[in-house]
Write a protein that holds these residues in place. Sequence first.
Motif, short mmCIF file in Angstrom:
data_model
loop_
_atom_site.label_atom_id
_atom_site.label_comp_id
_atom_site.label_asym_id
_atom_site.label_seq_id
_atom_site.Cartn_x
_atom_site.Cartn_y
_atom_site.Cartn_z
N THR A 96 -4.51 3.54 -3.23
CA THR A 96 -3.41 2.62 -3.49
C THR A 96 -2.69 3.01 -4.78
O THR A 96 -3.33 3.29 -5.81
CB THR A 96 -3.91 1.17 -3.57
OG1 THR A 96 -2.80 0.32 -3.91
CG2 THR A 96 -4.99 0.99 -4.61
N THR B 204 -4.95 -4.29 -0.97
CA THR B 204 -4.00 -3.18 -1.22
C THR B 204 -3.77 -2.98 -2.70
O THR B 204 -3.24 -1.93 -3.10
CB THR B 204 -2.65 -3.44 -0.53
OG1 THR B 204 -2.07 -4.65 -1.02
CG2 THR B 204 -2.82 -3.52 0.97
N TYR C 77 0.84 -1.20 0.00
CA TYR C 77 0.00 0.00 0.00
C TYR C 77 0.87 1.25 0.00
O TYR C 77 0.46 2.30 -0.50
CB TYR C 77 -0.92 0.00 1.22
CG TYR C 77 -1.91 1.16 1.24
CD1 TYR C 77 -2.81 1.35 0.19
CD2 TYR C 77 -1.93 2.06 2.28
CE1 TYR C 77 -3.70 2.41 0.19
CE2 TYR C 77 -2.82 3.14 2.30
CZ TYR C 77 -3.70 3.30 1.25
OH TYR C 77 -4.59 4.35 1.25
#
Length: 484
Positions: free
Chosen positions: A159, A152, A110
């Motif tokens: 992201t 993520t 992330y």
Amino acid sequence: MGLLGLLVGLGLLVLFAFRGWSVLLLAPFAALVAALFGGEPLLANLTQVFMVNAAGFLAQFFPIFLLGAVFGKLMDDSGAVTSVAGFMAERLGERRVILAVVLAGALVTYGGVSLFVAFFVIVPMARSLFRAASIPRRLIPAAIVLGTSTFTMSALPGTPSIQNAIPMPFFGTTPFAAPGHGIIASLIMLVTGLWWLHRAEAAARRAGEGYGDDADGLIEQAAADELVRERATTAREFDPAELQHGHRSDRPSPVLNAIAPLVVVVTVNLVMSLVVLPRLDVSYLAEQRFGETSLAAVAGVWSVAVALAAAIVTTIALNRARLPALRRTMDAGANASVLPAFSVASLVGFGAVVASLPAFTIVRDWVLAIEGGPLVSLAVATNVLAALTGSASGGLTIALDALGPTYVELAARTGINLSLMHRVAVIGSGTLDILPHNGAVVSLLAICGLTHRDSYFDIVMVGIVTSLLALVAVIALGSALGSF
């Protein structure tokens, strides 16, 4: 014959890509096969359709491939990724081993670190933790997939993954599109994935199954494996071969120095998307020399690019003493971006040729006629193409290149917010892409020294099933409440 040629071309692409042939060769060949069956001019399709669209993809997204790979290599060589993984292991590892591995993967990806950089750092940590806790090593790939390749990649707002960037020029959205839906989808993926892994761990303990036997040298072998490399570079934005270049620090970065660049990525991305860019006077973008475009078409890519550039500067400033070969490290990162970018661009070129064939109207009409409305048909289209190509980014780009303008029109006609379209498309691309031929799956299993027979069922449960549940929830909520 045209529809048959489309299917034959796609079949050849899937078959030979799974056998390790380079997509750089396969994609134009498969595109020409499809054009030949359709009675279309071959050279015109090669130079005016395939190459123009592949080049267009590179023009839009190569900065993100380049900056993301350089950032990932700097984080790896400075010992920052190792430091983050070690921090999570120290804080959670003794009591919550699986959670430590999942969150370590989630935190670094992330924060913008390339998937394969995370693989090569987190796998050794996971092996040590799982061995100490007597958890079967066959569960390691699933834990890593849950942390790095689900929420993520496709759901968490902001992201910096290439998958989250791809819909932005098509829909005029930002990396933070439909944040409420993204957070809900992320929680569904994380909670159900952890539930499954803890259930599998408990079952293994009841059966008396321990960690198992390890083999040595697996990581080095996987990094040098050409078959792994070819499959990996169509799946994500980092060429594993470059991990061996540069100079990795012998000591990990201080944890605050390691986490700071990850925070910078998210913060700068947010500020650029919601504060800076909307206030800029960018009327000059309408000029011919800038492509007669608009801020909506470029803002998302600009936000991610600036965020990654800021993170690169932060990483160098905080960890310069642990980067003795800075030029070599940055060269390796830059080189690591080239093959993945060109591989995905080749898939885009293939998709453009297929979409230009008269027979494609049959496929388009079938997709748009799927019951449930535009959100359902968009989810099906991205799922199917990601599954066939084994690439979320490739499948998503092919789907939006072929059908993006149609879905923009449908959204305007039906009142669907384009941010919701964005989120559905990205989550849809990140579900069935995790089939057995997916490059990330093949690479991760090789790094762990495991086979599909050992670990793939658990990967399906945490990677595909959880994402499908989240996708259904987002579509249901979006249909009932709109975008939020």
